[in-house]
Design an enzyme around this catalytic site. Structure first.
Site, mmCIF file in Angstrom:
data_model
loop_
_atom_site.group_PDB
_atom_site.id
_atom_site.type_symbol
_atom_site.label_atom_id
_atom_site.label_comp_id
_atom_site.label_asym_id
_atom_site.label_seq_id
_atom_site.Cartn_x
_atom_site.Cartn_y
_atom_site.Cartn_z
ATOM 1 N N CYS A 1 -8.162 0.524 -19.880
ATOM 2 C CA CYS A 1 -7.271 0.692 -21.046
ATOM 3 C C CYS A 1 -6.663 -0.622 -21.522
ATOM 4 O O CYS A 1 -5.956 -0.660 -22.522
ATOM 5 C CB CYS A 1 -6.157 1.694 -20.710
ATOM 6 N N THR B 1 -1.341 2.721 16.750
ATOM 7 C CA THR B 1 -0.241 3.072 15.852
ATOM 8 C C THR B 1 1.007 3.362 16.665
ATOM 9 O O THR B 1 0.946 3.979 17.725
ATOM 10 C CB THR B 1 -0.569 4.269 14.940
ATOM 11 N N SER B 2 2.140 2.913 16.137
ATOM 12 C CA SER B 2 3.413 3.072 16.876
ATOM 13 C C SER B 2 3.989 4.471 16.699
ATOM 14 O O SER B 2 4.949 4.844 17.359
ATOM 15 C CB SER B 2 4.423 2.039 16.365
ATOM 16 N N TYR C 1 0.918 -8.719 -1.738
ATOM 17 C CA TYR C 1 -0.386 -8.048 -1.590
ATOM 18 C C TYR C 1 -1.528 -8.972 -2.006
ATOM 19 O O TYR C 1 -2.620 -8.921 -1.428
ATOM 20 C CB TYR C 1 -0.387 -6.709 -2.354
ATOM 21 N N HIS D 1 -2.935 5.219 3.289
ATOM 22 C CA HIS D 1 -1.885 4.422 2.645
ATOM 23 C C HIS D 1 -2.425 3.475 1.582
ATOM 24 O O HIS D 1 -1.769 2.506 1.236
ATOM 25 C CB HIS D 1 -1.098 3.640 3.709
ATOM 26 N N CYS E 1 -6.067 -3.946 -16.987
ATOM 27 C CA CYS E 1 -6.885 -2.792 -16.597
ATOM 28 C C CYS E 1 -8.215 -2.853 -17.345
ATOM 29 O O CYS E 1 -8.227 -2.991 -18.579
ATOM 30 C CB CYS E 1 -6.142 -1.500 -16.956
ATOM 31 N N CYS F 1 -4.113 1.021 -12.314
ATOM 32 C CA CYS F 1 -3.432 0.833 -13.607
ATOM 33 C C CYS F 1 -2.250 1.786 -13.690
ATOM 34 O O CYS F 1 -2.385 2.986 -13.456
ATOM 35 C CB CYS F 1 -4.402 1.123 -14.750
ATOM 36 N N VAL G 1 -4.931 -0.444 5.333
ATOM 37 C CA VAL G 1 -5.420 -0.667 3.964
ATOM 38 C C VAL G 1 -6.500 -1.753 3.944
ATOM 39 O O VAL G 1 -7.032 -2.076 2.883
ATOM 40 C CB VAL G 1 -4.241 -1.053 3.035
HETATM 41 N N1 APR Z 1 -5.086 -2.771 20.486
HETATM 42 C C1 APR Z 1 -4.495 -1.550 20.473
HETATM 43 N N2 APR Z 1 -3.252 -1.325 19.995
HETATM 44 C C2 APR Z 1 -2.593 -2.396 19.505
HETATM 45 C C3 APR Z 1 -3.134 -3.696 19.476
HETATM 46 C C4 APR Z 1 -4.441 -3.858 19.994
HETATM 47 N N3 APR Z 1 -5.053 -5.048 20.028
HETATM 48 N N4 APR Z 1 -2.202 -4.540 18.938
HETATM 49 C C5 APR Z 1 -1.136 -3.785 18.640
HETATM 50 N N5 APR Z 1 -1.364 -2.493 18.983
HETATM 51 C C6 APR Z 1 -0.489 -1.336 18.812
HETATM 52 C C7 APR Z 1 0.954 -1.587 19.136
HETATM 53 O O1 APR Z 1 1.197 -1.279 20.501
HETATM 54 C C8 APR Z 1 1.675 -0.609 18.191
HETATM 55 O O2 APR Z 1 1.859 0.631 18.847
HETATM 56 O O3 APR Z 1 -0.539 -1.009 17.442
HETATM 57 C C9 APR Z 1 0.689 -0.417 17.053
HETATM 58 C C10 APR Z 1 1.118 -1.071 15.750
HETATM 59 O O4 APR Z 1 2.230 -0.357 15.255
HETATM 60 P P1 APR Z 1 2.780 -0.686 13.799
HETATM 61 O O5 APR Z 1 2.862 -2.159 13.628
HETATM 62 O O6 APR Z 1 3.994 0.153 13.580
HETATM 63 O O7 APR Z 1 1.606 -0.200 12.807
HETATM 64 P P2 APR Z 1 1.307 1.272 12.314
HETATM 65 O O8 APR Z 1 1.709 2.285 13.330
HETATM 66 O O9 APR Z 1 -0.087 1.279 11.858
HETATM 67 O O10 APR Z 1 2.271 1.412 11.032
HETATM 68 C C11 APR Z 1 2.115 2.592 10.281
HETATM 69 O O11 APR Z 1 3.745 1.767 8.708
HETATM 70 O O12 APR Z 1 4.614 0.065 7.449
HETATM 71 C C12 APR Z 1 3.813 1.174 7.405
HETATM 72 O O13 APR Z 1 2.102 1.564 5.848
HETATM 73 C C13 APR Z 1 2.402 0.836 7.002
HETATM 74 O O14 APR Z 1 0.364 1.926 7.697
HETATM 75 C C14 APR Z 1 1.551 1.316 8.165
HETATM 76 C C15 APR Z 1 2.451 2.327 8.851
#
Ligand code: APR
Length: 236
Positions: free
Chosen positions: A141, A178-179, A53, A108, A138, A116, A90
């Protein structure tokens, strides 16, 4: 409670140079989730977890919001009550695009904060390494048991209550980058959602895109103007 929810994931920050998790070059291709993002890893694997991180925090300093962040921030400023901006990310790119802390919900955690482990104080350290910020202690504290303010798998994620509450009167859902593996966005598509837009780079096995009224498989920065026009039309 918001008429429009814009729910984003790592894909919205990909064009800003921030790795996603499950794409072919994603973070989970290089690191094991069990080692650095699962409850207990701060006990069993503390040094590597803090370092993971710290590295992402340092790299975040030079990252810039892309067109998608900018347009989403503009929409939120124009429709502060009607639109909820909720992200799994994040990073602070929505904040760099002009949104205040109370204008975007981070589900997240937040990379530029530490927490802390003794008094639960959450404090901003900017782009510093854990050991460099406040001497690694921290500021409230004095404990040296401080950790990234990140929700790890298996840990409580209190801000999900804000996500669920936002759906109380939501009529339009926009899902970007998001996937669907962590948040199953399909499950929010109840009859009150009149319009749903899905924007990813490509189909995800965890999302049934036939459920969405519009699907855009293209970069967020190329899709966002069309999405913004749909949001504006819906809110008029
Ligand atoms: N524009 C639009 N979509 C995109 C782009 C882009 N330029 N690049 C990638 N993507 C899409 C991909 O097609 C995929 O569906 O973003 C998605 C990324 O998926 P992940 O990598 O699984 O990310 P996310 O869904 O945010 O993961 C959710 O998983 O590991 C944990 O805490 C972590 O917040 C995260 C959570």
């Amino acid at each position: 409670m918001s008429k429009v929810i814009i729910l984003t994931g790592a894909g919205v920050s990909a064009e800003s140079g921030i790795s996603t998790f499950r794409d072919s070059d994603g973070l989970w291709e290089k690191y094991r989730v069990e080692d650095i993002c699962t409850v207990g890893c701060l006990v069993s694997n503390r040094a590597q977890t803090l370092d993971f991180y710290d590295q992402r925090r340092i790299e975040l300093k030079d990252k810039k919001p892309n067109h998608a962040h900018t347009i989403i921030a503009k929409l939120k400023k124009k429709y502060p009550k009607e639109i909820a901006v909720i992200t799994q990310n994040v990073d602070n790119l929505f904040e760099k695009a002009g949104l205040k802390a109370d204008e975007v919900v981070h589900l997240h955690g937040f990379l530029t904060n530490l927490e802390c482990e003794r008094c639960q104080e959450v404090y901003d350290v900017g782009y510093q390494k854990t050991a460099q910020s406040f001497g690694g202690k921290c500021p409230i504290c004095g404990s040296d048991k401080v950790r990234p303010y990140i929700v790890m798998f298996g840990e409580a994620a209190p801000n999900y209550q804000l996500l669920y509450r936002a759906f109380d009167d939501c009529e339009m859902l926009v899902v970007i980058g998001t996937s669907g593996y962590v948040i199953n966005t399909d499950m929010f598509l109840n009859p009150t959602i009149k319009i749903s837009i899905l924007n990813n780079l490509e189909p995800s096995p965890a999302i049934n895109d036939r459920l969405y009224t519009k699907v855009l498989y293209k970069k967020a920065s190329e899709a966002i103007d069309e999405i913004a026009a749909d949001v504006e039309t819906f809110l008029k």
